[in-house]
Design a protein around this motif. Structure first.
Motif, short mmCIF file in Angstrom:
data_model
loop_
_atom_site.label_atom_id
_atom_site.label_comp_id
_atom_site.label_asym_id
_atom_site.label_seq_id
_atom_site.Cartn_x
_atom_site.Cartn_y
_atom_site.Cartn_z
N VAL A 141 1.00 -1.09 -0.13
CA VAL A 141 0.06 0.11 -0.23
C VAL A 141 0.89 1.12 0.21
O VAL A 141 1.92 1.28 0.97
N ASN A 142 0.57 2.23 -0.89
CA ASN A 142 1.19 3.48 -1.05
C ASN A 142 0.95 4.26 0.14
O ASN A 142 -0.27 4.35 0.52
N VAL A 143 1.67 5.03 0.84
CA VAL A 143 1.43 5.97 1.98
C VAL A 143 1.20 7.43 1.31
O VAL A 143 2.17 8.24 1.40
N VAL A 144 -0.02 7.61 0.81
CA VAL A 144 -0.37 8.83 0.28
C VAL A 144 -1.51 9.20 1.06
O VAL A 144 -2.38 8.62 1.09
N LYS A 145 -1.58 10.52 1.36
CA LYS A 145 -2.71 11.06 2.31
C LYS A 145 -4.08 11.57 1.04
O LYS A 145 -4.99 10.99 0.91
N GLN A 146 -3.69 12.47 0.28
CA GLN A 146 -4.61 13.00 -0.85
C GLN A 146 -4.15 12.23 -2.20
O GLN A 146 -3.18 12.11 -2.49
N VAL A 147 -5.31 11.57 -2.81
CA VAL A 147 -5.00 10.94 -4.21
C VAL A 147 -6.05 11.46 -5.24
O VAL A 147 -6.94 12.16 -4.79
#
Length: 160
Positions: A141-147
């Protein structure tokens, strides 16, 4: 050792919003990974759900609240817009393609009315999962807040 050299496949966000762990979904079928593994998108912005990968649309629920894309490697990705949205009987959802359509990541698939979902008292949180988890050796899983739709990688995987 040979697993190090297996190809990594990337899954792009089908929605604009905030990425959250699957455990945050208020439905045990998703939060307990019963139907598959992945992530969820919350605080949706915009009104279009897009294909997260290149492939063929193999399923669009008759109520248009969810769809699945099958890749050439036989992995299926399910995009489920909101929770308990099947109970809206299609209100607020419009199909933009048909089952059998070949799509590229970022192509529009479903238009939805966020206000219809929210005012009905349903959660807008939207799971994006691999339903063919038996084919997956590793999910990252990528650790991105806003996508952003069609731009940000939300997770990647390697086949067994």
């Amino acid at each position: 050792m040979f697993g190090l050299f297996k190809k990594e496949f990337k899954v792009l966000s089908p929605l604009n919003g905030k990425m959250v762990p699957l455990e945050s979904v208020p439905d045990p079928v998703f939060s307990q990974r019963i139907v598959g593994d992945g992530v969820a998108i919350d605080d949706l912005q915009g009104d279009i759900a897009c294909a997260p990968v290149d492939g063929t649309i193999v399923l669009i629920f008759r109520t248009n609240h969810a769809f699945a894309v099958k890749m050439k490697n036989d992995v299926e990705i399910l995009v489920h817009i909101g929770i308990d949205t099947v109970e809206l009987n299609g209100e607020g959802f419009e199909r933009l393609v048909e089952e059998g359509s070949v799509v590229k990541a970022g192509d529009p698939v479903i238009r939805f009315n966020r206000n219809v979902i929210v005012t009905s008292g349903r959660s807008i949180i939207s799971p994006v999962i691999i339903t063919t988890k038996e084919n997956i050796a590793q999910l990252s899983v990528n650790v991105v807040k806003q996508v952003s739709t069609g731009k940000d990688v939300i997770f990647s995987y390697k086949l067994k």
